[in-house]
Design a protein around this motif. Sequence first.
Motif, PDB file in Angstrom:
ATOM      1  N   ALA A 168       0.839  -1.212   0.000  1.00  0.00           N
ATOM      2  CA  ALA A 168       0.000   0.000   0.000  1.00  0.00           C
ATOM      3  C   ALA A 168       0.865   1.251   0.000  1.00  0.00           C
ATOM      4  CB  ALA A 168      -0.924  -0.013   1.215  1.00  0.00           C
ATOM      5  N   ASP A 169       1.945   1.234   0.802  1.00  0.00           N
ATOM      6  CA  ASP A 169       2.853   2.390   0.852  1.00  0.00           C
ATOM      7  C   ASP A 169       3.524   2.612  -0.501  1.00  0.00           C
ATOM      8  OD1 ASP A 169       2.199   2.655   3.500  1.00  0.00           O
ATOM      9  OD2 ASP A 169       3.993   1.633   4.258  1.00  0.00           O
ATOM     10  N   VAL A 170       3.954   1.505  -1.130  1.00  0.00           N
ATOM     11  CA  VAL A 170       4.621   1.603  -2.426  1.00  0.00           C
ATOM     12  C   VAL A 170       3.661   2.158  -3.487  1.00  0.00           C
ATOM     13  CG1 VAL A 170       5.581   0.230  -4.330  1.00  0.00           C
ATOM     14  CG2 VAL A 170       6.356  -0.157  -1.979  1.00  0.00           C
ATOM     15  N   ARG A 171       2.441   1.672  -3.485  1.00  0.00           N
ATOM     16  CA  ARG A 171       1.462   2.133  -4.464  1.00  0.00           C
ATOM     17  C   ARG A 171       1.132   3.621  -4.287  1.00  0.00           C
ATOM     18  NH1 ARG A 171      -1.570  -1.750  -7.099  1.00  0.00           N
ATOM     19  NH2 ARG A 171      -3.491  -0.532  -6.933  1.00  0.00           N
ATOM     20  N   THR A 172       1.011   4.024  -3.019  1.00  0.00           N
ATOM     21  CA  THR A 172       0.724   5.438  -2.750  1.00  0.00           C
ATOM     22  C   THR A 172       1.873   6.313  -3.226  1.00  0.00           C
ATOM     23  OG1 THR A 172      -0.637   4.864  -0.840  1.00  0.00           O
ATOM     24  CG2 THR A 172       0.217   7.115  -0.941  1.00  0.00           C
ATOM     25  N   ALA A 173       3.103   5.887  -2.899  1.00  0.00           N
ATOM     26  CA  ALA A 173       4.278   6.663  -3.295  1.00  0.00           C
ATOM     27  C   ALA A 173       4.393   6.736  -4.817  1.00  0.00           C
ATOM     28  CB  ALA A 173       5.534   6.040  -2.699  1.00  0.00           C
ATOM     29  N   TYR A 174       4.066   5.648  -5.494  1.00  0.00           N
ATOM     30  CA  TYR A 174       4.146   5.644  -6.961  1.00  0.00           C
ATOM     31  C   TYR A 174       3.123   6.622  -7.565  1.00  0.00           C
ATOM     32  CZ  TYR A 174       3.935   4.025 -11.783  1.00  0.00           C
ATOM     33  OH  TYR A 174       3.944   3.974 -13.148  1.00  0.00           O
ATOM     34  N   LEU A 175       1.917   6.640  -6.991  1.00  0.00           N
ATOM     35  CA  LEU A 175       0.886   7.564  -7.480  1.00  0.00           C
ATOM     36  C   LEU A 175       1.272   9.012  -7.223  1.00  0.00           C
ATOM     37  CD1 LEU A 175      -2.346   5.639  -6.410  1.00  0.00           C
ATOM     38  CD2 LEU A 175      -1.533   6.030  -8.744  1.00  0.00           C
ATOM     39  N   GLU A 176       2.068   9.223  -6.183  1.00  0.00           N
ATOM     40  CA  GLU A 176       2.517  10.580  -5.859  1.00  0.00           C
ATOM     41  C   GLU A 176       3.699  11.010  -6.705  1.00  0.00           C
ATOM     42  OE1 GLU A 176       3.208  10.385  -1.705  1.00  0.00           O
ATOM     43  OE2 GLU A 176       1.077  10.571  -1.154  1.00  0.00           O
ATOM     44  N   GLY A 177       4.178  10.110  -7.583  1.00  0.00           N
ATOM     45  CA  GLY A 177       5.221  10.508  -8.520  1.00  0.00           C
ATOM     46  C   GLY A 177       6.588   9.912  -8.274  1.00  0.00           C
ATOM     47  N   GLN A 178       6.753   9.085  -7.232  1.00  0.00           N
ATOM     48  CA  GLN A 178       8.067   8.495  -6.970  1.00  0.00           C
ATOM     49  C   GLN A 178       8.352   7.418  -8.022  1.00  0.00           C
ATOM     50  OE1 GLN A 178       8.616   7.658  -2.882  1.00  0.00           O
ATOM     51  NE2 GLN A 178      10.715   6.926  -3.087  1.00  0.00           N
ATOM     52  N   SER A 179       9.589   7.370  -8.472  1.00  0.00           N
ATOM     53  CA  SER A 179       9.937   6.443  -9.556  1.00  0.00           C
ATOM     54  C   SER A 179      10.073   5.009  -9.031  1.00  0.00           C
ATOM     55  CB  SER A 179      11.251   6.862 -10.215  1.00  0.00           C
ATOM     56  OG  SER A 179      12.339   6.641  -9.326  1.00  0.00           O
ATOM     57  N   ILE A 180       9.971   4.061  -9.952  1.00  0.00           N
ATOM     58  CA  ILE A 180      10.135   2.644  -9.604  1.00  0.00           C
ATOM     59  C   ILE A 180      11.535   2.376  -9.079  1.00  0.00           C
ATOM     60  CG2 ILE A 180      10.312   0.329 -10.634  1.00  0.00           C
ATOM     61  CD1 ILE A 180       7.893   1.006 -12.325  1.00  0.00           C
ATOM     62  N   ALA A 181      12.551   2.991  -9.709  1.00  0.00           N
ATOM     63  CA  ALA A 181      13.932   2.787  -9.268  1.00  0.00           C
ATOM     64  C   ALA A 181      14.130   3.283  -7.836  1.00  0.00           C
ATOM     65  CB  ALA A 181      14.891   3.501 -10.216  1.00  0.00           C
ATOM     66  N   ALA A 182      13.565   4.464  -7.518  1.00  0.00           N
ATOM     67  CA  ALA A 182      13.707   5.017  -6.173  1.00  0.00           C
ATOM     68  C   ALA A 182      12.994   4.140  -5.145  1.00  0.00           C
ATOM     69  CB  ALA A 182      13.153   6.434  -6.142  1.00  0.00           C
ATOM     70  N   LEU A 183      11.821   3.621  -5.481  1.00  0.00           N
ATOM     71  CA  LEU A 183      11.074   2.749  -4.564  1.00  0.00           C
ATOM     72  C   LEU A 183      11.820   1.433  -4.342  1.00  0.00           C
ATOM     73  CD1 LEU A 183       7.474   3.366  -5.913  1.00  0.00           C
ATOM     74  CD2 LEU A 183       8.319   3.936  -3.611  1.00  0.00           C
ATOM     75  N   ALA A 184      12.461   0.920  -5.389  1.00  0.00           N
ATOM     76  CA  ALA A 184      13.230  -0.314  -5.248  1.00  0.00           C
ATOM     77  C   ALA A 184      14.398  -0.118  -4.292  1.00  0.00           C
ATOM     78  CB  ALA A 184      13.720  -0.781  -6.624  1.00  0.00           C
ATOM     79  N   ARG A 185      15.090   1.032  -4.412  1.00  0.00           N
ATOM     80  CA  ARG A 185      16.209   1.316  -3.501  1.00  0.00           C
ATOM     81  C   ARG A 185      15.711   1.506  -2.075  1.00  0.00           C
ATOM     82  NH1 ARG A 185      17.802   4.564  -7.921  1.00  0.00           N
ATOM     83  NH2 ARG A 185      16.927   6.419  -6.893  1.00  0.00           N
ATOM     84  N   GLU A 186      14.601   2.193  -1.925  1.00  0.00           N
ATOM     85  CA  GLU A 186      14.088   2.492  -0.590  1.00  0.00           C
ATOM     86  C   GLU A 186      13.692   1.213   0.163  1.00  0.00           C
ATOM     87  OE1 GLU A 186      10.207   4.754   1.382  1.00  0.00           O
ATOM     88  OE2 GLU A 186      10.902   5.327  -0.618  1.00  0.00           O
ATOM     89  N   HIS A 187      13.100   0.271  -0.546  1.00  0.00           N
ATOM     90  CA  HIS A 187      12.605  -0.952   0.108  1.00  0.00           C
ATOM     91  C   HIS A 187      13.552  -2.141  -0.074  1.00  0.00           C
ATOM     92  CE1 HIS A 187       8.669   0.716   1.226  1.00  0.00           C
ATOM     93  NE2 HIS A 187       8.739   1.388   0.077  1.00  0.00           N
ATOM     94  N   ASN A 188      14.699  -1.880  -0.697  1.00  0.00           N
ATOM     95  CA  ASN A 188      15.724  -2.924  -0.867  1.00  0.00           C
ATOM     96  C   ASN A 188      15.175  -4.147  -1.595  1.00  0.00           C
ATOM     97  OD1 ASN A 188      18.353  -3.924  -0.632  1.00  0.00           O
ATOM     98  ND2 ASN A 188      17.883  -5.000   1.287  1.00  0.00           N
ATOM     99  N   VAL A 189      14.465  -3.910  -2.694  1.00  0.00           N
ATOM    100  CA  VAL A 189      13.935  -4.995  -3.523  1.00  0.00           C
ATOM    101  C   VAL A 189      14.278  -4.687  -4.972  1.00  0.00           C
ATOM    102  CG1 VAL A 189      12.033  -5.558  -1.936  1.00  0.00           C
ATOM    103  CG2 VAL A 189      11.676  -3.845  -3.750  1.00  0.00           C
TER     104      VAL A 189
END
Length: 303
Positions: A168-189
């Motif tokens: 849910a956090d990842v989906r919200t952040a993605y809708l807010e404009g955060q990139s897939i690469a940044a989300l991958a680094r943030e969550h270590n996946v």
Amino acid sequence: MANLVYKRVSTDQQSTDRQNLVLAEVGIEDPVVFEEEAGTSSRLHPLERPKFGDLLTYARPGDTVHISEMFRLVRGTGHILDVLDVLHRDQVALRIHDGAFSGMDLTARHPRTGELLSTVKFMVQTLAAAGELQRDLQRELTYDGLRAAEAKGSKGGRRPALAGETIADVRTAYLEGQSIAALAREHNVSRGAVRTAVADLLPEHVADEVPPTPELLVTLDMPGKVADFLRTAELNNAERTALDEGQAVRRGTGYTLRVTAAPAVHRQLLDRCQVLDGAGAIPAQRKARREYENRVSTLGAPA
């Protein structure tokens, strides 16, 4: 005296890593390696396999054949005894380094008759039969487990890297404009894990696209005359794998092959042996094909 190493895997998706580890731990001196092409069936008699044939041609009296475990070389008890007879004839020793047969002198013979010791023959037959029973039970338990999980709505395979509130956090952040690469680094996946979590939000996603539900595997007994014909036929990878991994069950002087595969694969195999119902086939082949057709027909019509 040479040390001859034999390796084999049943499918091209497997590797010899485990065999290499077992054989490396033994510390075989100056090994001469004979490795079958990936996908060489365990159902093919060892004496008919290309690389094992090369090994026997190369071998000289006093040499030793090394394998990681017996079932890399043989499956059925008949094959084991055939191989032991040839090795005894050529005065070649056999050493198995892992599994139930490790540490046994399988080439021991009676000092006067020269025949394989009855105790060795008994142990070979007993352990081989126990190995076949274990594989059959594992296959049945796996199939039953998949059906039970499917009934509860569970899916097989690896657990997702992102789950629960994190998704849910990842989906919200993605809708807010955060990139897939940044989300991958943030969550270590991996980026793929993030893409999976937001798949329906991606621009290329098609809303009404529903992935097909995978078919459950079904086990059917295939008459031996059908199996013998299909082994010589041109099959695709799924059909060949299903046939190679089938378990032979003796039936009097013949046998049936217990094949576990998706219903679609069973239907394809049935189509492959259509010629056995033609004018040129012998009555026993026609009867065998019709028996298999009756069993495949219980699967119902394809969706």
